[in-house]
Motif scaffolding. Structure first.
Motif, PDB file in Angstrom:
ATOM      1  N   SER A 180       0.850  -1.199   0.000  1.00  0.00           N
ATOM      2  CA  SER A 180       0.000   0.000   0.000  1.00  0.00           C
ATOM      3  C   SER A 180       0.884   1.246   0.000  1.00  0.00           C
ATOM      4  CB  SER A 180      -0.927   0.010   1.210  1.00  0.00           C
ATOM      5  OG  SER A 180      -0.202   0.317   2.388  1.00  0.00           O
ATOM      6  N   LEU A 181       0.353   2.322  -0.575  1.00  0.00           N
ATOM      7  CA  LEU A 181       1.087   3.590  -0.566  1.00  0.00           C
ATOM      8  C   LEU A 181       1.314   4.066   0.860  1.00  0.00           C
ATOM      9  CD1 LEU A 181      -0.430   5.617  -3.513  1.00  0.00           C
ATOM     10  CD2 LEU A 181       1.852   4.631  -3.345  1.00  0.00           C
ATOM     11  N   ARG A 182       0.353   3.814   1.710  1.00  0.00           N
ATOM     12  CA  ARG A 182       0.470   4.215   3.116  1.00  0.00           C
ATOM     13  C   ARG A 182       1.699   3.558   3.759  1.00  0.00           C
ATOM     14  NH1 ARG A 182      -3.527   6.158   6.803  1.00  0.00           N
ATOM     15  NH2 ARG A 182      -4.955   6.014   5.053  1.00  0.00           N
ATOM     16  N   VAL A 183       1.892   2.260   3.532  1.00  0.00           N
ATOM     17  CA  VAL A 183       3.036   1.541   4.099  1.00  0.00           C
ATOM     18  C   VAL A 183       4.342   2.045   3.484  1.00  0.00           C
ATOM     19  CG1 VAL A 183       4.168  -0.722   4.214  1.00  0.00           C
ATOM     20  CG2 VAL A 183       1.735  -0.506   4.766  1.00  0.00           C
ATOM     21  N   ALA A 184       4.355   2.235   2.166  1.00  0.00           N
ATOM     22  CA  ALA A 184       5.575   2.720   1.498  1.00  0.00           C
ATOM     23  C   ALA A 184       5.946   4.113   1.999  1.00  0.00           C
ATOM     24  CB  ALA A 184       5.378   2.721  -0.013  1.00  0.00           C
ATOM     25  N   ALA A 185       4.957   4.986   2.114  1.00  0.00           N
ATOM     26  CA  ALA A 185       5.221   6.346   2.601  1.00  0.00           C
ATOM     27  C   ALA A 185       5.708   6.317   4.051  1.00  0.00           C
ATOM     28  CB  ALA A 185       3.962   7.200   2.470  1.00  0.00           C
ATOM     29  N   ALA A 186       5.154   5.441   4.851  1.00  0.00           N
ATOM     30  CA  ALA A 186       5.590   5.322   6.245  1.00  0.00           C
ATOM     31  C   ALA A 186       7.038   4.854   6.319  1.00  0.00           C
ATOM     32  CB  ALA A 186       4.675   4.363   7.004  1.00  0.00           C
TER      33      ALA A 186
ATOM     34  N   VAL B  44       3.088  12.510  -3.618  1.00  0.00           N
ATOM     35  CA  VAL B  44       2.422  13.821  -3.624  1.00  0.00           C
ATOM     36  C   VAL B  44       1.547  13.960  -4.871  1.00  0.00           C
ATOM     37  CG1 VAL B  44       2.813  16.314  -3.799  1.00  0.00           C
ATOM     38  CG2 VAL B  44       4.128  14.954  -2.167  1.00  0.00           C
ATOM     39  N   ARG B  45       2.063  13.527  -6.015  1.00  0.00           N
ATOM     40  CA  ARG B  45       1.287  13.560  -7.262  1.00  0.00           C
ATOM     41  C   ARG B  45       0.013  12.724  -7.104  1.00  0.00           C
ATOM     42  NH1 ARG B  45       4.420  10.874 -10.684  1.00  0.00           N
ATOM     43  NH2 ARG B  45       3.014   9.102 -10.791  1.00  0.00           N
TER      44      ARG B  45
ATOM     45  N   PRO C  26      -7.279  12.179  -4.802  1.00  0.00           N
ATOM     46  CA  PRO C  26      -7.494  12.384  -3.362  1.00  0.00           C
ATOM     47  C   PRO C  26      -8.502  11.421  -2.742  1.00  0.00           C
ATOM     48  CG  PRO C  26      -8.498  14.157  -4.635  1.00  0.00           C
ATOM     49  CD  PRO C  26      -7.682  13.336  -5.587  1.00  0.00           C
ATOM     50  N   ASP C  27      -9.485  10.982  -3.511  1.00  0.00           N
ATOM     51  CA  ASP C  27     -10.505  10.090  -2.958  1.00  0.00           C
ATOM     52  C   ASP C  27     -10.097   8.629  -2.990  1.00  0.00           C
ATOM     53  OD1 ASP C  27     -12.110  12.316  -2.542  1.00  0.00           O
ATOM     54  OD2 ASP C  27     -13.093  12.115  -4.495  1.00  0.00           O
ATOM     55  N   LYS C  28      -9.037   8.305  -3.745  1.00  0.00           N
ATOM     56  CA  LYS C  28      -8.630   6.905  -3.905  1.00  0.00           C
ATOM     57  C   LYS C  28      -7.292   6.588  -3.246  1.00  0.00           C
ATOM     58  CE  LYS C  28     -10.916   6.598  -8.382  1.00  0.00           C
ATOM     59  NZ  LYS C  28     -10.724   6.336  -9.802  1.00  0.00           N
ATOM     60  N   ILE C  29      -6.611   7.598  -2.770  1.00  0.00           N
ATOM     61  CA  ILE C  29      -5.228   7.428  -2.311  1.00  0.00           C
ATOM     62  C   ILE C  29      -5.095   6.376  -1.211  1.00  0.00           C
ATOM     63  CG2 ILE C  29      -5.171   9.263  -0.567  1.00  0.00           C
ATOM     64  CD1 ILE C  29      -2.426   8.596  -3.169  1.00  0.00           C
ATOM     65  N   ASN C  30      -6.069   6.257  -0.339  1.00  0.00           N
ATOM     66  CA  ASN C  30      -5.981   5.288   0.761  1.00  0.00           C
ATOM     67  C   ASN C  30      -6.037   3.841   0.288  1.00  0.00           C
ATOM     68  OD1 ASN C  30      -5.607   7.111   2.843  1.00  0.00           O
ATOM     69  ND2 ASN C  30      -7.805   7.453   3.076  1.00  0.00           N
TER      70      ASN C  30
END
Length: 148
Positions: free
Chosen positions: A22-28, A57-58, A64-68
């Motif tokens: 997930s992007l959340r895990v990668a960003a963390a 960021v892009r 914005p509604d799908k990023i999670n």
């Protein structure tokens, strides 16, 4: 002097993720390690992409509604340009400049051996304060040194 020398000084530790992370895990991971990029590897260990802070960021701006729900594979730069440990640092700098990117995976025999950044290359050049005329000319021809 070759890329492998710079990696020997810098270290060969590279933070990697899988495409379905997930992007959340990668960003963390990037935030926790204070890094701006992760290399994306397949289940076989092949380099299949890179994901940078800019990519994240892009993604936030565009989706914005799908990023999670998004995965690394949704925003990564696929099939990144790589170099080999025996690559010339000047050639790598030129490739980065022409490609407009700041990080390059280092691959040998199909396997990731490191990650080189423009900052690493700049540090290398600064360490070479007694630059020979040949290096200076090569950098000038490549548009990486001198007046712009």
């Amino acid at each position: 002097m070759l890329i492998e020398y710079i990696l020997g000084v810098k270290g060969e530790n590279v933070t990697t993720v899988m495409p379905d992370t997930s992007l959340r895990v990668a960003a963390a991971k990037m935030q926790a390690k204070a890094i701006g990029i992760v290399v994306v590897r397949s289940h076989d260990g092949d380099v299949v992409g890179v994901l940078s802070e800019r990519d994240c960021v892009r993604g936030i701006a565009l989706y914005p509604d799908k990023i999670n729900e998004m995965m690394v594979k949704d925003l990564m730069t696929a099939d990144p340009i790589t170099c080999a440990p025996d690559s010339d640092p000047i050639d790598v700098m030129v490739t980065m400049k022409e490609g407009g990117f700041r990080h390059m995976p280092v691959v040998k025999d199909g396997r990731l051996t490191g990650l080189i950044s423009i900052t690493d290359l700049n540090r290398f050049l600064l360490a070479e304060t007694d630059m020979s005329a040949d290096w200076r000319q090569r950098l000038q021809r490549a548009g990486l040194f001198g007046a712009r």
